[in-house]
Design a protein around this motif. Structure first.
Motif, PDB file in Angstrom:
ATOM      1  N   LYS A   1       5.703  -3.670 -10.933  1.00  0.00           N
ATOM      2  CA  LYS A   1       5.290  -3.714 -12.264  1.00  0.00           C
ATOM      3  C   LYS A   1       3.843  -4.062 -12.783  1.00  0.00           C
ATOM      4  CE  LYS A   1       9.405  -2.942 -14.571  1.00  0.00           C
ATOM      5  NZ  LYS A   1       9.708  -1.727 -15.512  1.00  0.00           N
ATOM      6  N   ALA A   2       3.445  -3.421 -13.626  1.00  0.00           N
ATOM      7  CA  ALA A   2       2.294  -3.890 -13.986  1.00  0.00           C
ATOM      8  C   ALA A   2       2.183  -5.413 -14.717  1.00  0.00           C
ATOM      9  CB  ALA A   2       1.579  -2.973 -15.105  1.00  0.00           C
ATOM     10  N   SER A   3       3.260  -5.525 -15.064  1.00  0.00           N
ATOM     11  CA  SER A   3       3.290  -7.007 -15.918  1.00  0.00           C
ATOM     12  C   SER A   3       3.056  -8.155 -14.888  1.00  0.00           C
ATOM     13  CB  SER A   3       4.771  -7.136 -16.586  1.00  0.00           C
ATOM     14  OG  SER A   3       5.708  -6.927 -15.477  1.00  0.00           O
ATOM     15  N   SER A   4       3.470  -7.887 -13.515  1.00  0.00           N
ATOM     16  CA  SER A   4       3.127  -8.847 -12.512  1.00  0.00           C
ATOM     17  C   SER A   4       1.639  -9.108 -12.323  1.00  0.00           C
ATOM     18  CB  SER A   4       3.921  -8.683 -11.287  1.00  0.00           C
ATOM     19  OG  SER A   4       3.504  -7.631 -10.533  1.00  0.00           O
ATOM     20  N   VAL A   5       0.746  -8.239 -12.609  1.00  0.00           N
ATOM     21  CA  VAL A   5      -0.790  -8.106 -12.321  1.00  0.00           C
ATOM     22  C   VAL A   5      -1.048  -9.114 -13.632  1.00  0.00           C
ATOM     23  CG1 VAL A   5      -2.778  -7.117 -12.206  1.00  0.00           C
ATOM     24  CG2 VAL A   5      -0.848  -6.078 -11.200  1.00  0.00           C
ATOM     25  N   LEU A   6      -0.619  -8.632 -14.816  1.00  0.00           N
ATOM     26  CA  LEU A   6      -1.158  -9.411 -15.992  1.00  0.00           C
ATOM     27  C   LEU A   6      -0.448 -10.892 -15.940  1.00  0.00           C
ATOM     28  CD1 LEU A   6      -2.399  -9.359 -18.696  1.00  0.00           C
ATOM     29  CD2 LEU A   6      -0.529  -8.529 -19.713  1.00  0.00           C
ATOM     30  N   ASP A   7       0.663 -11.252 -15.410  1.00  0.00           N
ATOM     31  CA  ASP A   7       1.008 -12.426 -15.330  1.00  0.00           C
ATOM     32  C   ASP A   7       0.178 -13.248 -14.705  1.00  0.00           C
ATOM     33  OD1 ASP A   7       3.322 -11.663 -16.909  1.00  0.00           O
ATOM     34  OD2 ASP A   7       4.852 -11.842 -15.206  1.00  0.00           O
TER      35      ASP A   7
ATOM     36  N   GLU B   1       0.806  -1.140   0.125  1.00  0.00           N
ATOM     37  CA  GLU B   1      -0.035   0.051   0.011  1.00  0.00           C
ATOM     38  C   GLU B   1       0.957   1.143  -0.093  1.00  0.00           C
ATOM     39  OE1 GLU B   1      -3.103  -0.021   2.954  1.00  0.00           O
ATOM     40  OE2 GLU B   1      -3.146   2.116   2.967  1.00  0.00           O
ATOM     41  N   GLU B   2       0.603   2.086  -0.735  1.00  0.00           N
ATOM     42  CA  GLU B   2       1.245   3.595  -0.955  1.00  0.00           C
ATOM     43  C   GLU B   2       0.333   4.494  -0.256  1.00  0.00           C
ATOM     44  OE1 GLU B   2       3.350   4.219  -4.489  1.00  0.00           O
ATOM     45  OE2 GLU B   2       4.508   2.255  -4.251  1.00  0.00           O
ATOM     46  N   GLY B   3       0.491   5.856  -0.519  1.00  0.00           N
ATOM     47  CA  GLY B   3      -0.397   6.948   0.027  1.00  0.00           C
ATOM     48  C   GLY B   3      -1.486   6.920  -0.596  1.00  0.00           C
ATOM     49  N   GLU B   4      -2.487   7.283   0.517  1.00  0.00           N
ATOM     50  CA  GLU B   4      -4.089   7.127  -0.037  1.00  0.00           C
ATOM     51  C   GLU B   4      -4.364   6.013  -0.241  1.00  0.00           C
ATOM     52  OE1 GLU B   4      -3.871  10.119  -2.967  1.00  0.00           O
ATOM     53  OE2 GLU B   4      -3.931  11.992  -1.361  1.00  0.00           O
ATOM     54  N   GLY B   5      -3.950   4.947   0.373  1.00  0.00           N
ATOM     55  CA  GLY B   5      -4.511   3.494   0.104  1.00  0.00           C
ATOM     56  C   GLY B   5      -4.224   2.941  -1.283  1.00  0.00           C
ATOM     57  N   ARG B   6      -3.507   3.487  -2.163  1.00  0.00           N
ATOM     58  CA  ARG B   6      -3.287   2.889  -3.525  1.00  0.00           C
ATOM     59  C   ARG B   6      -2.534   1.692  -3.316  1.00  0.00           C
ATOM     60  NH1 ARG B   6      -3.040   7.658  -7.405  1.00  0.00           N
ATOM     61  NH2 ARG B   6      -3.938   9.151  -6.114  1.00  0.00           N
ATOM     62  N   LEU B   7      -2.879   0.828  -4.148  1.00  0.00           N
ATOM     63  CA  LEU B   7      -2.053  -0.549  -4.107  1.00  0.00           C
ATOM     64  C   LEU B   7      -1.466  -0.861  -5.215  1.00  0.00           C
ATOM     65  CD1 LEU B   7      -5.075  -3.008  -2.309  1.00  0.00           C
ATOM     66  CD2 LEU B   7      -3.348  -1.692  -1.377  1.00  0.00           C
ATOM     67  N   TYR B   8      -0.196  -1.339  -5.232  1.00  0.00           N
ATOM     68  CA  TYR B   8       0.636  -1.712  -6.215  1.00  0.00           C
ATOM     69  C   TYR B   8       1.287  -3.037  -5.992  1.00  0.00           C
ATOM     70  CZ  TYR B   8       0.827   3.406  -7.471  1.00  0.00           C
ATOM     71  OH  TYR B   8       0.452   4.636  -7.662  1.00  0.00           O
ATOM     72  N   PRO B   9       1.453  -3.570  -7.303  1.00  0.00           N
ATOM     73  CA  PRO B   9       1.909  -5.174  -6.855  1.00  0.00           C
ATOM     74  C   PRO B   9       3.413  -4.839  -6.498  1.00  0.00           C
ATOM     75  CG  PRO B   9       2.116  -4.269  -9.226  1.00  0.00           C
ATOM     76  CD  PRO B   9       1.034  -3.395  -8.464  1.00  0.00           C
ATOM     77  N   LEU B  10       3.823  -5.837  -5.545  1.00  0.00           N
ATOM     78  CA  LEU B  10       5.000  -5.495  -4.735  1.00  0.00           C
ATOM     79  C   LEU B  10       6.308  -5.556  -5.631  1.00  0.00           C
ATOM     80  CD1 LEU B  10       5.915  -5.831  -1.950  1.00  0.00           C
ATOM     81  CD2 LEU B  10       6.566  -8.077  -2.373  1.00  0.00           C
ATOM     82  N   ALA B  11       6.173  -6.249  -6.988  1.00  0.00           N
ATOM     83  CA  ALA B  11       7.174  -6.268  -7.830  1.00  0.00           C
ATOM     84  C   ALA B  11       7.053  -4.954  -8.580  1.00  0.00           C
ATOM     85  CB  ALA B  11       6.905  -7.352  -8.790  1.00  0.00           C
TER      86      ALA B  11
END
Ligand SMILES: Cc1cc2nc3c(=O)[nH]c(=O)nc-3n(C[C@H](O)[C@H](O)[C@H](O)COP(=O)(O)OP(=O)(O)OC[C@H]3O[C@@H](n4cnc5c(N)ncnc54)[C@H](O)[C@@H]3O)c2cc1C
Length: 445
Positions: free
Chosen positions: A150-156, A138-148
């Motif tokens: 990279k967007a590619s890890s979500v697609l993967d 989690e980053e600011g304002e509750g934004r969630l990003y893959p730990l890696a």
């Protein structure tokens, strides 16, 4: 075997494919028809390539057509909780309640598990991704990003789940026409740009905001779409002097009648054509030509205290008896170009000495620096399109078209959009999963 055709291999389409194929467990063909040469290209472009895939605290109130979205998200949560134990493999039985929420910024916990406890407070989209193996932070304002990061890890994880559950990708297949069944129990016919026709027992339309209108059958009300969540074009007489300057402020959007439509706080980036930055992107959802942006350049100072603040500053600055120009008075408070623009707005010549009577017009210009909106600044930077299929034509508990059994419409193809922060992708996944599961259930009956 029955067949579910998913038209569009973006965020919502891929989520629908995974959910449907997993539920069908091999008893149904699931095919994603994608116009592009690969699926998921739209996902790779999100979050500057990092994919802000969701938000830790999704509130349906941020969405356009919020009541519909709330019902759909609620239905998905109930559905996944009810069927979770059999439909979703249990993982990490020792997960703490904080873990099940997908991560907490205070502890730096990463999201990694889900539905075994069937806790209704678990967000179904986070549950879905955790079960696919995605780890995030989690980053600011509750934004969630893959730990890696990279967007590619979500697609993967999506593509690998599709392969595991037997969903098929059919790329370079642009659907150009959708014919609905002529009788109950009949099949849909999908015509492609190359002239080929495919048949399906149910269809999920997941083409995003741009092309849904072309494929939606007559009888489903659909509005034209326009790009939003992007920079705004304004009158250029002021901003052309401020190109590339960033200020931190609060900004409100007022209609021609002066009524405030929306407010945001954050960084505002001036461009030679207008303004940009997340605060502006969010306001662009409501902006129309003729509106005014009112930028508060001193958000820390309350409106009724601004004149007092300036008087005190003036007193301090002139304490040694030296005359002070208006420009010098603003030095150290605003960048010189911004100070000049503020003075121009206040009708004050920069070099003239600062008089007591200057404080009132200065305070007004500092607290509500006006820019006239002309429209969207750069369509290519817009993140979503406003408009699409009218939600009233769909059952929010399944996303099936009321008038066309077996047809589901998801993601941006529906008239749903939200501010920056991961909410748009969250809706794409949530609506895709809900429709995929509903379609699988329909075809299993
Ligand atoms: C630059 C950018 C950054 C963004 N960043 C974020 C972010 O960080 N977080 C966030 O929440 N949202 C973000 N968004 C918004 C988010 O990407 C969209 O809301 C989301 O992708 C919508 O999902 P969708 O599946 O409805 O449409 P899309 O993801 O656009 O997918 C539609 C798919 O359908 C295909 N298609 C279209 N027409 C046809 C046809 N006739 N036949 C077959 N296939 C077709 C398209 O090629 C595409 O692959 C961003 C958007 C942009 C443009």
């Amino acid at each position: 075997m029955k067949k579910l055709a998913i038209i569009g291999g973006g965020a919502a389409g891929l989520a629908a494919a995974v959910a449907a194929a997993r539920d069908a467990a091999g008893d149904m063909d699931v095919v994603v028809y994608e116009a592009d040469e690969r699926v998921g290209r739209s996902i790779l472009a999100t979050g500057n390539g990092r994919c802000n895939f969701s938000n830790a605290r999704v509130d349906a109130g941020v969405y356009r057509n919020a009541t519909f979205v709330a019902e759909a998200l609620g239905a998905l949560a109930e559905d996944m909780v009810e069927s979770g134990v059999e439909g979703f493999p249990e993982t990490a039985d020792d997960a703490s309640p904080a873990d099940t929420a997908g991560g907490a910024s205070s502890t730096g916990t990463v999201g990694h598990r889900v539905l075994a406890d069937a806790d209704p407070s678990v967000d179904p989209v986070h549950a879905f991704f955790a079960d696919l193996g995605l780890v995030w932070r989690e980053e600011g304002e509750g934004r969630l990003y893959p730990l890696a990061n990279k967007a590619s890890s979500v697609l993967d994880v999506l593509r690998s789940a599709m392969a595991d559950f037997g969903a098929v990708e059919a790329c370079e297949r642009r659907a150009v026409r959708l014919d609905v069944p002529e009788r109950p129990g009949g099949r849909f016919h999908i015509r492609f740009a190359d002239g080929a026709v495919e048949h399906a027992d149910a269809v999920v339309l997941a083409t995003g905001g741009r092309t849904a209108r072309e494929l939606l059958p007559a009888g489903i009300p659909v509005s034209g779409t326009r790009p939003v969540l992007g920079p705004l074009r304004t009158a250029t007489d002021v901003v052309k002097h401020l190109n590339n300057i960033r200020v931190r402020g609060a900004v409100s959007l007022a209609g021609p009648d002066g009524r405030v439509k929306a407010c945001e706080a954050g960084e505002i980036l001036f461009r030679d054509y207008g303004v940009s930055g997340i605060a502006v992107f969010n306001l662009s959802r409501f902006a129309e030509a003729g509106d005014r942006l009112l930028i508060d350049l001193l958000p820390q100072v309350p409106e009724d205290g601004c004149a007092g603040f300036l008087h005190a500053r003036r007193k301090r600055s002139t304490a040694d008896g030296r005359p002070l120009s208006r420009e010098a008075f603003l030095r150290g408070m605003l960048l010189p170009a911004v100070a000049r623009a503020v003075l121009r707005e206040a009708g004050l010549a920069p070099e003239a000495p600062l008089a007591k009577r200057d404080v009132a017009p200065l305070a007004a210009a500092l607290k509500a620096f006006p820019l006239e909106v002309r429209g969207i600044g750069d369509e290519r930077q817009c993140q979503v399109r406003r408009g699409g299929a009218d939600v009233a034509a769909f059952d929010p508990r399944t996303l099936e078209a009321c008038a066309v059994p077996g047809l589901y419409v998801v993601g941006e193809a529906l008239d749903v959009d939200a501010p920056c922060g991961g909410y748009n992708l969250h809706w794409a996944w949530a609506s895709g999963i809900l429709a995929g599961r509903s379609a699988a259930r329909r075809l299993a009956d």
